[in-house]
Design an enzyme around this catalytic site. Structure first.
Site, mmCIF file in Angstrom:
data_model
loop_
_atom_site.group_PDB
_atom_site.id
_atom_site.type_symbol
_atom_site.label_atom_id
_atom_site.label_comp_id
_atom_site.label_asym_id
_atom_site.label_seq_id
_atom_site.Cartn_x
_atom_site.Cartn_y
_atom_site.Cartn_z
ATOM 1 N N ASP A 218 -47.249 -16.917 0.396
ATOM 2 C CA ASP A 218 -46.579 -15.774 1.035
ATOM 3 C C ASP A 218 -45.148 -16.173 1.433
ATOM 4 O OD1 ASP A 218 -47.536 -12.941 2.176
ATOM 5 O OD2 ASP A 218 -46.228 -13.857 3.668
ATOM 6 N N TYR A 364 -38.348 -9.844 6.971
ATOM 7 C CA TYR A 364 -38.151 -9.019 5.768
ATOM 8 C C TYR A 364 -36.719 -8.476 5.713
ATOM 9 C CZ TYR A 364 -43.186 -9.201 5.084
ATOM 10 O OH TYR A 364 -44.473 -9.647 4.858
ATOM 11 N N HIS A 421 -55.290 -13.659 -1.540
ATOM 12 C CA HIS A 421 -53.975 -14.062 -1.050
ATOM 13 C C HIS A 421 -54.023 -15.152 0.025
ATOM 14 C CE1 HIS A 421 -49.717 -13.351 -0.155
ATOM 15 N NE2 HIS A 421 -50.021 -13.212 1.122
#
Ligand SMILES: *[C@@H]1O[C@H](CO)[C@@H](O)[C@H](O)[C@H]1NC(C)=O
Ligand SMILES: *[C@@H]1O[C@H](CO)[C@@H](O)[C@H](O)[C@H]1NC(C)=O
Ligand SMILES: *[C@@H]1O[C@H](CO)[C@@H](O)[C@H](O)[C@H]1NC(C)=O
Ligand SMILES: *[C@@H]1O[C@H](CO)[C@@H](O)[C@H](O)[C@H]1NC(C)=O
Length: 455
Positions: A218, A364, A421
């Site tokens: 990630d 982000y 994930h």
């Protein structure tokens, strides 16, 4: 196809020939102005403490939420976290989750804080006791969003174990990323992934390591990739469970591969990359949070820091989906098929207690922006030896043919036929074994950082 790749490879070499390390400041200050921590190089022990007032307040909020809107019939998790499935989680968190016991659990490894560029960085550090003749090698272990160091708890003892058939043992150094959990957040704009790469490199220097291995999934993978690009001499090997190249050449080759997939990807995993339109459509359907946090993290952050029910739904919906998309069709999101309630709630506690949702979500917007595009680090290749492991249900799969325009020294790709994930949390044994194999391979690379691609 081969000659086409050569042309692009030359393009990549030319575009990568400017010096990546000139693009970032090595000592940018992210803490408050006039802070007295400027020359503080101390490493201080740290223990997690669940504050009584915070627990009382949390329990009040968990039991005083308004009625949730009923889900549409049979919608399971397809519209997001199913509100019929929510109450049992809230009751469990408030009444069954043993705060005392979990606090002890979260303190099982030695933890510290040290100030880097104005920010206190929290980290777990587990150093194995080794017999003579066994070398201790440092591994920087990087979590992502919406995870935390908690993802690694089951893998850490496996990674740091001493084995007769290895001439090395791994020292794990797992920091909370700046803005996440117990680490401080920036007090000014601009702390994106490449700036975090600098902080983490300076952090490793603080611990006395000028050369080290890095593992990440990630955001951990994204930041580690920037570390490889910026600091190829310091990072001596990179293991990742989310190998991703956003290099325009990689993306171009991926897109062109639609015409002839077999030129780009092995037939056994072709469905992980093509049809491209299905892959893109699937990602658009699932990654709305990414756009939201890239543009307005503080707005969603207000709700998340006010409502533990909201925080739980928002984060656990992603644990559900990212483990396997099939979970969208299960009434309870399939969460407890894979994870224990405790491990998921421990992770939520780290966000709730420290009120760090907003600062974590800002990563982000600080990364996916024009400033970063102009910097262009994502497009520059790196020769740091890289080893990837690909869980079946990982959000994205890129084949070695696509990855090599970013990672010119891709040593090996392990293909898994299961898992999702959050690999270290879901399958700690598989994860740790693959990391140890990678480090073994990296140690056999020549001193010039040139790895021969293993079969
Ligand atoms: C840190 O050290 C520098 C150089 O010795 C000094 O000029 C500065 O005042 C120090 N800062 C603090 C906050 O003590
Ligand atoms: C919330 O739900 C309960 C149980 O279904 C119901 O008795 C109550 O009236 C509802 N409250 C509101 C404000 O709608
Ligand atoms: C939804 O399911 C309930 C219970 O099974 C049923 O009573 C109701 O009629 C259904 N509603 C619709 C719109 O299908
Ligand atoms: C919580 O865990 C502690 C430590 O294991 C134990 O002493 C205590 O009885 C537990 N509390 C409950 C309510 O189960």
């Amino acid at each position: 196809m081969a000659s086409f790749q050569k042309v692009f490879a030359i393009f990549v070499i030319i575009s990568g020939s400017c010096h990546a390390e000139d693009l970032v400041s090595y000592d940018e200050w992210w803490g408050p102005e006039g802070s007295s921590t400027e020359n503080d190089t101390s490493i201080r022990p740290f223990t997690v403490q669940f504050d009584e007032d915070i627990i009382t307040d949390l329990k009040y909020r968990l039991s005083h939420h308004r009625n949730f809107t009923s889900p549409l019939n049979d919608s399971a998790f397809t519209y997001g976290f199913n509100s019929d499935a929510l109450q049992s989680w809230l009751t469990y968190w408030s009444d069954t989750y043993n705060f005392t016991e979990r606090e002890t659990y979260l303190n099982q490894f030695p933890q510290y804080k040290s100030n880097v560029q104005g920010l206190d960085i929290h980290f777990i550090r587990v150093t194995p006791e080794v017999p003579s003749g066994v070398e201790v090698v440092p591994l920087l272990l990087l979590h992502g969003w919406p995870g935390s160091v908690r993802e690694f708890f089951k893998a850490i003892p496996l990674l740091t174990a001493v084995a007769d058939d290895r001439d090395f043992a791994v020292e794990v150094i797992a920091p909370s990323l700046p803005g996440f959990g117990f680490s401080d957040a920036a007090t000014r704009p601009g702390l994106g992934s490449s700036e975090m790469a600098v902080i983490l490199r300076n952090f490793m220097f603080r611990l006395g390591y000028s050369k080290f291995y890095v593992q990440g999934g990630d955001w951990g993978a994204y930041i580690a990739t920037d570390m490889c690009t910026l600091f190829p001499k310091e990072v001596i090997g990179f293991h990742t469970n989310l190998a991703l190249s956003l290099s325009p050449v990689s993306l171009g080759v991926w897109a062109l591969g639609s015409i002839l997939p077999s030129a780009v990807v092995d037939s056994s995993v072709q469905d992980r990359m093509y049809p491209l339109l299905n892959i893109v459509e699937g990602l658009l359907r699932e990654l709305g949070y990414l756009h939201l946090q890239t543009t307005k993290p503080d707005t969603v952050g207000i709700a998340m820091s006010d409502s533990p029910a909201g925080l739980l739904a928002y984060i656990l919906q992603l644990f559900s989906m990212a483990t396997t998309r099939d979970n969208n069709n299960k009434a309870d999101g399939g969460l407890t098929d894979t994870f224990s309630r405790e491990e998921l709630l421990d992770n939520l506690m780290i966000y709730w207690m420290t009120n760090s949702f907003t600062t974590s979500a800002r990563l982000y917007s600080e990364t996916f922006n024009i400033r970063n595009v102009k910097m262009g680090i994502y497009a520059m290749p790196t020769s740091v030896p890289m080893w990837s492991v690909h869980a079946k249900n990982e959000l994205v799969y890129q084949s070695p043919t696509v990855l090599k325009f970013k990672f010119t020294n891709h040593v090996h790709a392990t293909i898994l036929d299961e898992f999702g994930h959050f690999l270290a949390l879901q399958a700690p044994g598989v994860f740790a074994e693959d990391v140890l194999k990678a480090i073994t391979a990296f140690r056999n690379c020549s001193i010039n950082n040139i790895c021969i691609r293993a079969s």
